[in-house]
Scaffold this active site. Structure first.
Site, PDB file in Angstrom:
ATOM      1  N   LYS B  86     -18.689  43.486 -21.882  1.00  0.00           N
ATOM      2  CA  LYS B  86     -18.640  42.021 -21.769  1.00  0.00           C
ATOM      3  C   LYS B  86     -17.256  41.605 -21.273  1.00  0.00           C
ATOM      4  O   LYS B  86     -16.235  42.143 -21.730  1.00  0.00           O
ATOM      5  CB  LYS B  86     -18.933  41.414 -23.143  1.00  0.00           C
ATOM      6  CG  LYS B  86     -19.100  39.906 -23.174  1.00  0.00           C
ATOM      7  CD  LYS B  86     -19.495  39.475 -24.583  1.00  0.00           C
ATOM      8  CE  LYS B  86     -19.726  37.986 -24.716  1.00  0.00           C
ATOM      9  NZ  LYS B  86     -20.148  37.598 -26.076  1.00  0.00           N
ATOM     10  N   SER B 161     -24.223  34.989 -26.271  1.00  0.00           N
ATOM     11  CA  SER B 161     -23.462  34.957 -25.042  1.00  0.00           C
ATOM     12  C   SER B 161     -23.298  36.296 -24.349  1.00  0.00           C
ATOM     13  O   SER B 161     -22.851  36.348 -23.208  1.00  0.00           O
ATOM     14  CB  SER B 161     -22.079  34.379 -25.332  1.00  0.00           C
ATOM     15  OG  SER B 161     -21.353  35.223 -26.229  1.00  0.00           O
ATOM     16  N   SER B 185     -24.101  36.498 -30.919  1.00  0.00           N
ATOM     17  CA  SER B 185     -24.053  36.714 -29.470  1.00  0.00           C
ATOM     18  C   SER B 185     -24.380  38.122 -29.013  1.00  0.00           C
ATOM     19  O   SER B 185     -24.474  38.363 -27.807  1.00  0.00           O
ATOM     20  CB  SER B 185     -22.672  36.321 -28.926  1.00  0.00           C
ATOM     21  OG  SER B 185     -22.552  34.925 -28.871  1.00  0.00           O
TER      22      SER B 185
END
Lengths: 103, 487
Positions: B86, B161, B185
């Site tokens: 990420k 996310s 997330s």
């Protein structure tokens, strides 16, 4: 409760966020709506919970705010917007003049 | 190849490392395969938009360095295993943008501890992945660089996310991805995409190099194609770190130690996570998973976590409050975007208004409001007190003989992009996941079947630092479900 346009502008100023009138109006509506959902908390009995120690739960601990130095692989010049003699340059506070360009 | 009865295009992390160690495959061959799968899945901006950065030359340099290590007999548990990361986790050989214009093209001068540990174990970072800007969102629609698409249906969101990492793992590009958790997330996109997502105990994994969102909640988490992939990844990155004083010096046991039986295991079914309005088919899937657990020898008991319905209001006060403080550092002075303007204050305001997207701005304003004079006690202090009540709920349940809890991960399967226009409606996507972050306990989502053709996740929650127990139950359930998890 309702968040006024002036309150949005005040909070935006505290947060150093530039915000236009149209955006401020939208935010006033959205923040009012979001905060209405938070009102449920006011009805919760928390008389037995000390706010100052609320974070001291299992898995968390108080500790000294220190650690080994961070070793930078790249110098600040590689990521700073403007740098001179090892200092970060910012616009002047009082005269509103831009800093002189680095030689 | 299959693992636990489920399709595994990469073969699985452990199998890759084993093949590398015995010389059956080379790191460059693994890189070839990985890029072929990424190409096929259209991982870039013209397809899934899961990757924000992937440079084949840089990746091949990593593989070449690994080949030198292997030649000297230095094989690690993740030798040659491709991973995606990420883009709010600092890496030295690629940008770290946080999905934000304010950090566009930013290159960190240091690397996250989790990344260093992955590299030391032999892993190869093949891509930085898309996310909601600064990890604030539940759909990966709030990225400044465009939304990530669901691998099964481009009209849907992959969750967020950590949607880019989840989409990449679900598309079979890599067996492992790193994400970050503040309110769900990792677990929520794992559930939406049909893979495994793990949020470790707060303090289990170093946050050094994870760009801060809400420091009392943030943890780096792992995404895996299977429970074993996720266990191997967490095993590698867990443990204390002098660079993060909130990490705990608690032994890291063998997370891959599978349970063949659940004899003696007591599973709690918290009634607040099964409300009447819960999607009926999701509830049925959860009941079916619990039936498998019973068949394996577990006892299932109904329990109550009475403060659960307060979690979303608490979370959306505390997280924005901490975010408003953490994101004050992005002011155009030391790094990232600077928008020149007339004077210092005007420069701050112009930089931040241009650099931050609408959701980040909304949360900064919300956080600043609840911390401001006159409102602090009513909102922030109150939320901290109620957070303590939520944490006590878990302590009480786990002290009553319950080993783990089992719940749905999300109230719905993946939703259509653009369908949630009310911010609070989007926040409710996290209703079953934020509690673990508020209490600091570990939680894992694994696929338990499909509803209307879309994956749904079951969530296992465990006491602080009881990840081994959580993985054991998850592996047993995964094996019992077999291909049912994909139907």
């Amino acid at each position: 409760m309702s968040i006024s346009l002036d309150e949005v502008r005040h909070v935006a100023s505290l947060a150093r966020l530039g915000i236009g009138d149209e955006r401020a109006r939208i935010m006033a509506t959205e923040l009012t709506s979001i905060l209405e959902h938070m009102q449920v908390l006011s009805k919760v009995d928390t008389s037995e919970v000390d706010a100052a120690t609320a974070l001291a739960q299992p898995g968390m601990r108080l500790r000294r705010d220190q650690g080994p130095p961070i070793q930078l692989v790249r110098p600040p010049a590689s990521f700073a917007p403007t740098l001179r003699d090892g200092f970060f340059l910012v616009p002047r506070l009082a005269t509103h003049e831009d800093p002189e360009p680095a030689p | 190849m299959t693992h636990a009865g489920r399709a595994q295009p990469t073969g699985g992390a452990a199998a890759i490392a084993e093949a590398i160690a015995r010389g059956a495959r080379s790191p460059q061959q693994i890189v070839d395969d990985t890029f072929a799968r990424a190409h096929e899945a259209r991982a870039g901006a013209d397809g899934l938009n899961a990757f924000l950065w992937s440079d084949e030359r840089v990746v091949r340099d990593q593989a070449a360095a690994l080949e030198k290590r292997l030649a000297s007999g230095d094989a690690g548990p993740l030798s040659g295993v491709p991973v995606v990361v990420k883009d709010n986790i600092a890496t030295l050989d690629s940008p770290t943008t946080c999905g934000s214009r304010i950090l566009e093209n930013y290159r960190s001068p240091f690397e996250a501890t989790a990344i260093s540990r992955l590299r030391d174990a032999g892993a190869v970072v093949v891509a930085k992945t898309n996310l909601d800007e600064f990890a604030m969102g539940s759909s990966t629609e709030y990225s400044a660089f465009g939304r990530t698409k669901h691998p099964l249906d481009a009209r849907l969101v992959p969750g967020g996310s950590s949607g880019g990492s989840a989409a990449a793992v679900a598309a079979g590009i890599t067996p492992i991805g790193l994400g970050s958790e503040t309110g769900g997330s990792v677990r929520q996109p794992a559930a939406f995409c049909g893979i495994v997502g793990v949020k470790p105990t707060y303090g289990r994994v170093s946050r050094y190099g994870l760009v801060a969102f809400a420091s009392s909640l943030d943890q780096i988490g792992v995404l895996g194609a299977t429970v074993d992939d996720a266990a191997l990844a967490l095993q590698t990155i867990a443990g204390p770190d002098p660079q993060d004083a909130t990490t705990r010096d608690v032994p890291v046991p063998d997370y891959r130690q599978a349970l063949t039986s659940l004899d003696g295991v007591v599973i709690g079914r918290p009634r607040e996570y099964y409300p009447e309005q819960l999607d009926r088919e999701i509830a049925e899937r959860c009941d079916r998973a619990l039936e498998h657990c019973r068949a394996l020898g577990a006892t299932v008991r109904d329990v109550s976590l009475p403060s659960t319905d307060l979690a979303i209001p608490v979370y959306y006060i505390i997280a924005p409050a901490e975010a408003s403080s953490n994101l004050a550092r992005f002011d155009g002075v030391r790094y990232g975007l600077r928008v020149a303007d007339d004077g210092l204050r005007a420069m701050y305001e112009a930089t931040r208004s241009r650099g931050f997207g609408p959701e980040v701005s909304r949360r900064i304003l919300l956080g600043t409001y609840v911390l401001s004079a006159g409102y602090y006690d009513a909102y922030y202090a109150k939320a901290m007190q109620v957070r303590s009540l939520i944490s006590r709920d878990f302590t009480a349940v786990f002290s009553s003989g319950i080993d783990v809890l089992f719940t749905p991960t999300t109230p719905t399967p993946a939703f259509a992009a653009g369908s949630k226009t009310d911010p609070y409606d989007m926040y409710l996507s996290d209703v079953f996941t934020v509690t673990a972050n508020l209490a600091g306990i570990p939680a894992l989502s694994l696929p338990i079947g499909r509803v209307r053709g879309l994956p749904v996740g079951g969530q296992i929650l465990a006491p602080h630092f009881a990840e081994q127990r959580m993985f054991g139950v998850a592996q047993a359930l995964e094996r019992a479900l077999g291909s049912e998890a994909d139907r």
